[in-house]
Design a protein around this motif. Structure first.
Motif, PDB file in Angstrom:
ATOM      1  N   ALA A 190       0.839  -1.210   0.000  1.00 33.38           N
ATOM      2  CA  ALA A 190       0.000   0.000   0.000  1.00 33.38           C
ATOM      3  C   ALA A 190       0.868   1.253   0.000  1.00 33.38           C
ATOM      4  O   ALA A 190       0.574   2.221  -0.705  1.00 33.38           O
ATOM      5  CB  ALA A 190      -0.926  -0.002   1.215  1.00 33.38           C
ATOM      6  N   GLY A 191       1.936   1.226   0.771  1.00 34.30           N
ATOM      7  CA  GLY A 191       2.846   2.376   0.787  1.00 34.30           C
ATOM      8  C   GLY A 191       3.496   2.603  -0.561  1.00 34.30           C
ATOM      9  O   GLY A 191       3.648   3.737  -1.010  1.00 34.30           O
ATOM     10  N   SER A 192       3.886   1.528  -1.203  1.00 31.65           N
ATOM     11  CA  SER A 192       4.485   1.625  -2.530  1.00 31.65           C
ATOM     12  C   SER A 192       3.494   2.197  -3.538  1.00 31.65           C
ATOM     13  O   SER A 192       3.833   3.068  -4.339  1.00 31.65           O
ATOM     14  CB  SER A 192       4.943   0.241  -2.974  1.00 31.65           C
ATOM     15  N   TRP A 193       2.266   1.694  -3.505  1.00 34.19           N
ATOM     16  CA  TRP A 193       1.231   2.190  -4.417  1.00 34.19           C
ATOM     17  C   TRP A 193       0.966   3.668  -4.159  1.00 34.19           C
ATOM     18  O   TRP A 193       0.868   4.469  -5.091  1.00 34.19           O
ATOM     19  CB  TRP A 193      -0.050   1.389  -4.234  1.00 34.19           C
ATOM     20  N   LEU A 194       0.866   4.056  -2.897  1.00 32.13           N
ATOM     21  CA  LEU A 194       0.607   5.447  -2.534  1.00 32.13           C
ATOM     22  C   LEU A 194       1.758   6.348  -2.969  1.00 32.13           C
ATOM     23  O   LEU A 194       1.537   7.438  -3.518  1.00 32.13           O
ATOM     24  CB  LEU A 194       0.383   5.551  -1.016  1.00 32.13           C
ATOM     25  N   PHE A 195       2.986   5.911  -2.752  1.00 28.82           N
ATOM     26  CA  PHE A 195       4.152   6.685  -3.180  1.00 28.82           C
ATOM     27  C   PHE A 195       4.144   6.880  -4.690  1.00 28.82           C
ATOM     28  O   PHE A 195       4.438   7.962  -5.191  1.00 28.82           O
ATOM     29  CB  PHE A 195       5.438   5.981  -2.742  1.00 28.82           C
ATOM     30  N   LYS A 196       3.791   5.816  -5.409  1.00 29.16           N
ATOM     31  CA  LYS A 196       3.726   5.909  -6.869  1.00 29.16           C
ATOM     32  C   LYS A 196       2.690   6.938  -7.294  1.00 29.16           C
ATOM     33  O   LYS A 196       2.950   7.769  -8.165  1.00 29.16           O
ATOM     34  CB  LYS A 196       3.397   4.539  -7.457  1.00 29.16           C
ATOM     35  N   LYS A 197       1.520   6.897  -6.677  1.00 30.51           N
ATOM     36  CA  LYS A 197       0.452   7.823  -7.056  1.00 30.51           C
ATOM     37  C   LYS A 197       0.766   9.260  -6.666  1.00 30.51           C
ATOM     38  O   LYS A 197       0.455  10.197  -7.399  1.00 30.51           O
ATOM     39  CB  LYS A 197      -0.879   7.404  -6.408  1.00 30.51           C
ATOM     40  N   ILE A 198       1.377   9.446  -5.503  1.00 26.09           N
ATOM     41  CA  ILE A 198       1.628  10.807  -5.009  1.00 26.09           C
ATOM     42  C   ILE A 198       2.869  11.421  -5.635  1.00 26.09           C
ATOM     43  O   ILE A 198       2.878  12.598  -5.981  1.00 26.09           O
ATOM     44  CB  ILE A 198       1.747  10.792  -3.470  1.00 26.09           C
ATOM     45  N   ALA A 199       3.936  10.646  -5.788  1.00 29.14           N
ATOM     46  CA  ALA A 199       5.207  11.217  -6.204  1.00 29.14           C
ATOM     47  C   ALA A 199       5.603  10.851  -7.629  1.00 29.14           C
ATOM     48  O   ALA A 199       5.955  11.722  -8.418  1.00 29.14           O
ATOM     49  CB  ALA A 199       6.304  10.783  -5.241  1.00 29.14           C
ATOM     50  N   LEU A 200       5.569   9.589  -7.968  1.00 28.45           N
ATOM     51  CA  LEU A 200       6.138   9.160  -9.246  1.00 28.45           C
ATOM     52  C   LEU A 200       5.278   9.501 -10.456  1.00 28.45           C
ATOM     53  O   LEU A 200       5.814   9.935 -11.480  1.00 28.45           O
ATOM     54  CB  LEU A 200       6.426   7.658  -9.203  1.00 28.45           C
ATOM     55  N   ASP A 201       3.979   9.321 -10.365  1.00 24.91           N
ATOM     56  CA  ASP A 201       3.124   9.627 -11.518  1.00 24.91           C
ATOM     57  C   ASP A 201       3.182  11.102 -11.904  1.00 24.91           C
ATOM     58  O   ASP A 201       3.355  11.423 -13.090  1.00 24.91           O
ATOM     59  CB  ASP A 201       1.689   9.168 -11.264  1.00 24.91           C
ATOM     60  N   PRO A 202       3.049  12.046 -10.950  1.00 29.72           N
ATOM     61  CA  PRO A 202       3.183  13.456 -11.327  1.00 29.72           C
ATOM     62  C   PRO A 202       4.584  13.783 -11.867  1.00 29.72           C
ATOM     63  O   PRO A 202       4.719  14.566 -12.814  1.00 29.72           O
ATOM     64  CB  PRO A 202       2.913  14.220 -10.032  1.00 29.72           C
ATOM     65  N   LEU A 203       5.606  13.183 -11.285  1.00 28.73           N
ATOM     66  CA  LEU A 203       6.965  13.420 -11.761  1.00 28.73           C
ATOM     67  C   LEU A 203       7.126  12.901 -13.188  1.00 28.73           C
ATOM     68  O   LEU A 203       7.704  13.577 -14.040  1.00 28.73           O
ATOM     69  CB  LEU A 203       7.969  12.728 -10.831  1.00 28.73           C
ATOM     70  N   ARG A 204       6.590  11.733 -13.452  1.00 32.30           N
ATOM     71  CA  ARG A 204       6.654  11.158 -14.799  1.00 32.30           C
ATOM     72  C   ARG A 204       5.934  12.069 -15.798  1.00 32.30           C
ATOM     73  O   ARG A 204       6.418  12.302 -16.904  1.00 32.30           O
ATOM     74  CB  ARG A 204       6.032   9.763 -14.792  1.00 32.30           C
ATOM     75  N   SER A 205       4.789  12.597 -15.397  1.00 29.21           N
ATOM     76  CA  SER A 205       4.035  13.506 -16.256  1.00 29.21           C
ATOM     77  C   SER A 205       4.824  14.786 -16.519  1.00 29.21           C
ATOM     78  O   SER A 205       4.877  15.281 -17.651  1.00 29.21           O
ATOM     79  CB  SER A 205       2.693  13.823 -15.602  1.00 29.21           C
ATOM     80  N   ASP A 206       5.451  15.336 -15.483  1.00 25.01           N
ATOM     81  CA  ASP A 206       6.257  16.552 -15.643  1.00 25.01           C
ATOM     82  C   ASP A 206       7.444  16.305 -16.561  1.00 25.01           C
ATOM     83  O   ASP A 206       7.782  17.144 -17.402  1.00 25.01           O
ATOM     84  CB  ASP A 206       6.757  17.050 -14.285  1.00 25.01           C
ATOM     85  N   ILE A 207       8.079  15.164 -16.424  1.00 25.24           N
ATOM     86  CA  ILE A 207       9.218  14.825 -17.279  1.00 25.24           C
ATOM     87  C   ILE A 207       8.764  14.699 -18.732  1.00 25.24           C
ATOM     88  O   ILE A 207       9.441  15.177 -19.650  1.00 25.24           O
ATOM     89  CB  ILE A 207       9.908  13.535 -16.791  1.00 25.24           C
ATOM     90  N   GLN A 208       7.618  14.087 -18.955  1.00 30.92           N
ATOM     91  CA  GLN A 208       7.093  13.946 -20.315  1.00 30.92           C
ATOM     92  C   GLN A 208       6.803  15.311 -20.930  1.00 30.92           C
ATOM     93  O   GLN A 208       7.159  15.570 -22.076  1.00 30.92           O
ATOM     94  CB  GLN A 208       5.816  13.085 -20.299  1.00 30.92           C
ATOM     95  N   THR A 209       6.174  16.194 -20.162  1.00 31.62           N
ATOM     96  CA  THR A 209       5.872  17.548 -20.646  1.00 31.62           C
ATOM     97  C   THR A 209       7.153  18.303 -20.962  1.00 31.62           C
ATOM     98  O   THR A 209       7.260  18.967 -21.997  1.00 31.62           O
ATOM     99  CB  THR A 209       5.047  18.316 -19.594  1.00 31.62           C
ATOM    100  N   LEU A 210       8.126  18.216 -20.076  1.00 31.49           N
ATOM    101  CA  LEU A 210       9.400  18.886 -20.286  1.00 31.49           C
ATOM    102  C   LEU A 210      10.110  18.337 -21.518  1.00 31.49           C
ATOM    103  O   LEU A 210      10.658  19.102 -22.320  1.00 31.49           O
ATOM    104  CB  LEU A 210      10.281  18.719 -19.045  1.00 31.49           C
TER     105      LEU A 210
END
Length: 97
Positions: free
Chosen positions: A24-44
């Motif tokens: 659950a912690g891993s899933w939450l970390f992915k949703k809170i931190a990694l997905d937005p970061l991945r989206s920002d990297i894609q936009t950049l």
């Protein structure tokens, strides 16, 4: 059978709770931190690619301008040489060391 005062079933239950918590912690970390970061990297990345394409076009235009000016300078050089030959002027080469 007991280990450190706990039965195998209690140890299995504790391990299951820990595994679920980590998952659950891993899933939450992915949703809170990694997905937005991945989206920002894609936009950049897309923005940088657009800028690179614009710069490539600008460089291509500049290269074409330089070729045009180089041809014009060559043409002027030929005209000056012909004029010097026609008038009988021997050009001095001041550019040699």
């Amino acid at each position: 059978m007991t280990f450190f005062g706990y039965t195998i079933g209690e140890w299995a239950q504790a391990v299951s709770i820990i595994v679920v918590g980590v998952s659950a912690g891993s899933w939450l970390f992915k949703k809170i931190a990694l997905d937005p970061l991945r989206s920002d990297i894609q936009t950049l990345s897309e923005t940088i690619n657009r800028q690179l394409k614009l710069h490539e076009r600008s460089l291509a235009d500049l290269s074409q301008h330089l070729k045009t000016h180089d041809n014009e300078l060559g043409s002027h050089s030929v005209r000056i040489t012909r004029l010097e030959d026609h008038v009988g002027i021997k050009g001095e080469d001041n550019h040699e060391d």
